[in-house]
Every structure is written in C-alpha cells, then in structure tokens.
Design an enzyme around this catalytic site. Structure first.
Site, PDB file in Angstrom:
ATOM      1  N   ASP A  67       0.826  -1.210   0.000  1.00 10.68           N
ATOM      2  CA  ASP A  67       0.000   0.000   0.000  1.00 10.68           C
ATOM      3  C   ASP A  67       0.857   1.255   0.000  1.00 10.68           C
ATOM      4  OD1 ASP A  67       0.961  -0.495   2.548  1.00 10.68           O
ATOM      5  OD2 ASP A  67      -0.990  -0.831   3.441  1.00 10.68           O
ATOM      6  N   HIS A 137      -7.315  -3.909  10.519  1.00 11.27           N
ATOM      7  CA  HIS A 137      -7.064  -3.795   9.073  1.00 11.27           C
ATOM      8  C   HIS A 137      -5.825  -4.600   8.683  1.00 11.27           C
ATOM      9  CE1 HIS A 137      -4.455   0.191   9.326  1.00 11.27           C
ATOM     10  NE2 HIS A 137      -3.687  -0.862   9.414  1.00 11.27           N
TER      11      HIS A 137
HETATM   12  C1  F6R Z   1       1.438  -1.117   6.066  1.00 12.95           C
HETATM   13  C2  F6R Z   1       0.232  -1.915   6.279  1.00 12.95           C
HETATM   14  C3  F6R Z   1      -0.547  -1.789   7.543  1.00 12.95           C
HETATM   15  C4  F6R Z   1       0.323  -2.051   8.764  1.00 12.95           C
HETATM   16  C5  F6R Z   1      -0.482  -1.947  10.038  1.00 12.95           C
HETATM   17  C6  F6R Z   1       0.392  -2.105  11.275  1.00 12.95           C
HETATM   18  O1  F6R Z   1       2.022  -1.450   4.831  1.00 12.95           O
HETATM   19  O2  F6R Z   1      -0.111  -2.651   5.415  1.00 12.95           O
HETATM   20  O3  F6R Z   1      -1.621  -2.676   7.511  1.00 12.95           O
HETATM   21  O4  F6R Z   1       0.905  -3.331   8.651  1.00 12.95           O
HETATM   22  O5  F6R Z   1      -1.128  -0.711  10.098  1.00 12.95           O
HETATM   23  O6  F6R Z   1       1.270  -1.027  11.335  1.00 12.95           O
HETATM   24  P1  F6R Z   1       2.396  -0.964  12.466  1.00 12.95           P
HETATM   25  O7  F6R Z   1       3.348  -2.071  12.166  1.00 12.95           O
HETATM   26  O8  F6R Z   1       3.033   0.385  12.272  1.00 12.95           O
HETATM   27  O9  F6R Z   1       1.717  -1.130  13.770  1.00 12.95           O
END
Ligand code: F6R
Length: 249
Positions: A67, A137
C-alpha cells in the site's frame, strides 16, 4: 492457520526473516509483497544484515508492496516505498534495477488494474508479508471493506490516521491511500502476518477467534490455506488460554 507465539518480538522477527529466506531458497523467481510500519522496521534491518553477510540473496526476487499513501511517489518522504527502501538498501537496489514494482499511487483505477495484471503475468504473488492495524485492518483494507476487491483507492480510518500522525507532523496525515485488496492478499500463495506488542492483542484475538466478518478485515485470512501468524507474547495475550498454550507462549 499456523499460529506461532514467541516470548519476544525479536524471536518473532527472526521467524519472519526465516520465512523470507525459505521462500527465496525454494522459488525460482519469488514475487514478494512487503509491508511497512513499525512492526517491520526491525525486520528490514534484519533483512539488510542477512544480505550483507550473504545469508540471504535477493537478486532473483521481484519485490512489490501492499500500500501507499495517495500521490506519494517512491521518492516522496513519508511514503511507503520510501520507507522500505530507506530501511532496507537491498530493496533500494531492486528498485534501481526495476525489480521493485511500486503500487501506482495516483489512485487511477486503470493503473491499479494494470499493476494487478502485471503481477498476474509473472504468476502472482508467492509470499505476502502483513502487519495488522489495531482496528483489524490488513494493508489499508479498513473495517467494512468487502473481501472480493483487488487493488483500489481507499479512505483511511481515523485510528489509522492517528497512528500515522507523528510520521507526518506538523502536517496532517493523508486521508486516502491505495492498497492491495483482500482478494489480492488472499490470492497470494503464502501469507505471513507479524504482530508484536500489547496494542495488537485485541485485533489478533478478533482475527483468530472472532467471526469471519468485514468488520475485522484480518479475519478474511481464515479463508486461506497457507497463513503463518507470528506473534510475540504481548500480541498473543488476549487469545484463549488453550490457543496460547498450544503454541507455547
Ligand atoms: C502497512 C500496512 C498496515 C500495517 C499496520 C500495522 O504497509 O499494510 O496494515 O501493517 O497498520 O502497522 P504498524 O506495524 O506500524 O503497527
């Protein structure tokens, strides 16, 4: 689902690196879809170190990513590709060689369909790495997103924007992004999701033990036959005792 719980985040991260290494060793031309965010920062450092010592070889990989914030080109600071290649120089080298395919960030549906079709022409994604948002998500498929959608333009949930606030301060975090859809993710041959820290415990529980529903996009992963979930003890802490014990936390 293969759910593995480790005492520490660094052990979970090492297991993620091992999954990448296995994929690269067993596939002719692996197509790997990478994630961003704080979960993956230490994993990128580990990938960089493994390439530097020769323990991991990425030359044959086609890389892509989940993304991107709307209208953030690979060279735009705070963007997802920028984050990945800054944290992981071997992936910057793939980008320079045309072997890291950036998601078209304009949001143009035709370009997004073209990106998905381009991945399909080389056999589709062999391994996708995921994190999970505290609202459940995966990629930027926010609660309510149907499971049948491919790459698309999307609005970010308020919790997602809040989590991104410090990254963009003093500017406001973006309101929109482009993302691989749940159909794209479920189309990958293998899926590895990493979740670490107590802040992810409720989302992990909903993903693994709640109903399969669009209210928790990560629950869609239960429809896939080859998912590995790597957790540290904190992220696993809201799971039922039976499940925690079964996986040795
Ligand atoms: C980012 C993505 C998001 C993150 C998720 C967790 O490419 O796809 O779904 O994996 O928001 O983010 P962190 O690791 O920052 O808690």
């Amino acid at each position: 689902m293969d759910v593995r719980t480790f005492a520490t985040a660094s052990e979970a991260n090492a297991a993620a690196l091992a999954e990448l290494t296995r994929e690269v060793r067993t596939q002719q031309e692996p197509v790997i879809c990478f994630a961003t965010g704080s979960t993956y920062a230490p994993i990128y450092a580990a990938i960089d170190a493994a390439v530097a010592t020769g323990a991991l070889e990425l030359q044959k990989v086609i890389a892509t990513h989940l993304d991107e914030y709307l209208e953030h080109e690979p060279e735009t600071e705070n963007g997802m590709v920028h984050e990945i290649v800054t944290r992981c120089p071997p992936l910057a080298r793939l980008l320079a060689r045309g072997r890291f395919w950036a998601v078209p960030s304009s949001g143009d549906p035709q370009l997004l369909r073209g990106h998905e079709a381009r991945l399909a022409t080389i056999g589709g994604i062999s391994l996708v790495f995921l994190g999970i948002g505290r609202n459940g998500h995966i990629a930027f498929n926010e609660p309510g997103t149907p499971f049948e959608v491919g790459f698309h333009r999307t609005k970010l949930a308020e919790t997602t924007r809040e989590d991104a606030r410090s990254r963009f301060a003093p500017k406001e975090p973006p309101r929109e992004a482009v993302t691989a859809g749940l159909r794209t993710i479920l189309g990958a041959r293998r899926i590895v999701l990493v979740a670490t820290g107590a802040g992810k415990a409720q989302a992990v529980r909903a993903m693994l033990e709640g109903p399969v529903t669009v209210s928790c996009p990560a629950s869609a992963l239960r429809q896939h036959g080859a998912v590995t979930v790597l957790l540290d003890a904190a992220a696993a802490s809201a799971l039922s005792l039976a499940r925690r014990e079964a996986h040795g936390s």
